[in-house]
Scaffold this active site. Structure first.
Site, PDB file in Angstrom:
ATOM      1  N   HIS A   1       2.007  -8.427  13.628  1.00  0.00           N
ATOM      2  CA  HIS A   1       0.961  -7.459  13.293  1.00  0.00           C
ATOM      3  C   HIS A   1       0.820  -7.268  11.786  1.00  0.00           C
ATOM      4  CE1 HIS A   1      -2.040  -4.878  14.782  1.00  0.00           C
ATOM      5  NE2 HIS A   1      -1.386  -3.725  14.796  1.00  0.00           N
TER       6      HIS A   1
ATOM      7  N   ASN B   1      -2.471   2.148  11.860  1.00  0.00           N
ATOM      8  CA  ASN B   1      -3.612   2.900  12.385  1.00  0.00           C
ATOM      9  C   ASN B   1      -4.300   3.777  11.352  1.00  0.00           C
ATOM     10  OD1 ASN B   1      -2.692   1.729  14.714  1.00  0.00           O
ATOM     11  ND2 ASN B   1      -2.698   3.601  15.928  1.00  0.00           N
TER      12      ASN B   1
ATOM     13  N   ASN C   1      -6.893  -1.820  15.163  1.00  0.00           N
ATOM     14  CA  ASN C   1      -6.797  -0.428  14.722  1.00  0.00           C
ATOM     15  C   ASN C   1      -6.807  -0.274  13.211  1.00  0.00           C
ATOM     16  OD1 ASN C   1      -6.678   0.604  17.358  1.00  0.00           O
ATOM     17  ND2 ASN C   1      -4.470   0.296  17.476  1.00  0.00           N
TER      18      ASN C   1
END
Length: 303
Positions: A94, A144, A190
């Site tokens: 990620h 996020n 996100n």
């Protein structure tokens, strides 16, 4: 006078009364509570809460800060390159955007030049690439809410949204495949969604680095937070290197002038985005070779 002990003694319902109360709860009001519980656990509610946190941390509208106190006092082109990811998890799938940014800093000879910036809640490097002032940013906030750092950095350095380049992981592309996307929706990412919300536009350029989807029953949330497997790491170096090559080509004023920039649009606005399908013959050939190698590694892992 009421005895003091009565304030400390909890009220206990007898079993029949408790049963009747429980029955009423589920029959008369239970469906409302169930609906509220479902709402709180829905994707929509999580997005609304994330957006509220984004706005709270930003503290003020991005548009009021744009260009007022720019710290790059120059009339030359400016670009902001952001490696999206989670702080402290730079080696996970990620956070591959942070890995690309780290290699870009090394390629520019500025690996040791990161400076903490409390205002933007991150670390920055100010450099120059072919007469273009470039600000590298890696946020210290969770993925996020990375958009808070991006919006504040853009306002501080006087950089327009269309001159921002986000580097992030892409589930829908296999490891070894990279692509530039000019504007468009967040497509479920996100970190990108946070940037779109805080900048109030979706015109930012994006370098999408493929990480592929989990081949097993591993959940996507768990998969993206895992480190690359030993087999994947064999081709990861080539992927990062090609990503930096593509970034440098985009930071060149000559290359940028050939790209048709679309006007800013409201957050969530959908426009037909353009994707760079080919940057140079050698880069495309190298990318194909890396994809083939990554595909072979995945087949080996499955077997």
């Amino acid at each position: 006078m009421v005895p003091q002990e009565s304030f400390r003694t909890p009220v206990r319902l007898s079993q029949p009364v408790f049963g009747a109360t429980l029955s009423w709860f589920f029959s008369a009001g239970g469906h409302w509570c169930h609906a509220a519980f479902e709402l709180l656990n829905s994707v929509t509610m999580r997005r609304l809460l994330t957006r509220a946190i984004n706005r709270f941390l930003l503290g003020e509208l991005f548009s009021t800060r744009m260009g007022i106190q720019a710290e790059i006092n120059t009339h030359s082109p400016r670009r902001l390159v952001v490696g999206l990811g989670n702080p402290g998890m730079e080696n996970t799938r990620h956070s591959v955007g942070m890995a690309v940014l780290g290699l870009l800093a090394a390629r520019l000879g500025m690996s040791d030049c990161w400076k903490g910036d409390k205002y933007v809640s991150g670390e920055v490097i100010v450099s120059e690439v072919k007469d273009t002032k470039v600000v590298l940013l890696r946020s210290k906030l969770p993925m996020n809410i990375n958009g808070v750092s991006v919006a504040k950095a853009a306002g501080k350095y006087g950089i327009k949204p269309e001159d921002i380049l986000l580097v992030h992981d892409e589930l829908d592309k296999p490891l070894g495949k990279i692509a530039i996307k000019h504007g468009g929706s967040a497509r479920g990412h996100n970190g990108v969604r946070s940037c779109v919300d805080l900048l109030q536009t979706d015109v930012m350029h994006r370098l999408r680095v493929g990480i592929g989807r989990p081949a097993s029953r591993t959940s996507v949330d768990r998969y993206v937070l895992q480190r690359f497997s030993p087999e994947e790491q064999k081709v990861l170096g080539a992927v990062l290197s090609q990503s930096v090559d593509l970034l440098l080509s985009q930071l060149s004023p000559q290359e940028s002038s050939q790209v048709c920039k679309s006007p800013s649009s409201p957050a969530g606005g959908r426009r037909k985005s353009q994707t760079v399908k080919e940057t140079s013959a050698s880069l495309v050939e190298d990318s194909t070779a890396v994809r083939d190698e990554a595909s072979e590694l995945r087949q080996k892992e499955k077997s």
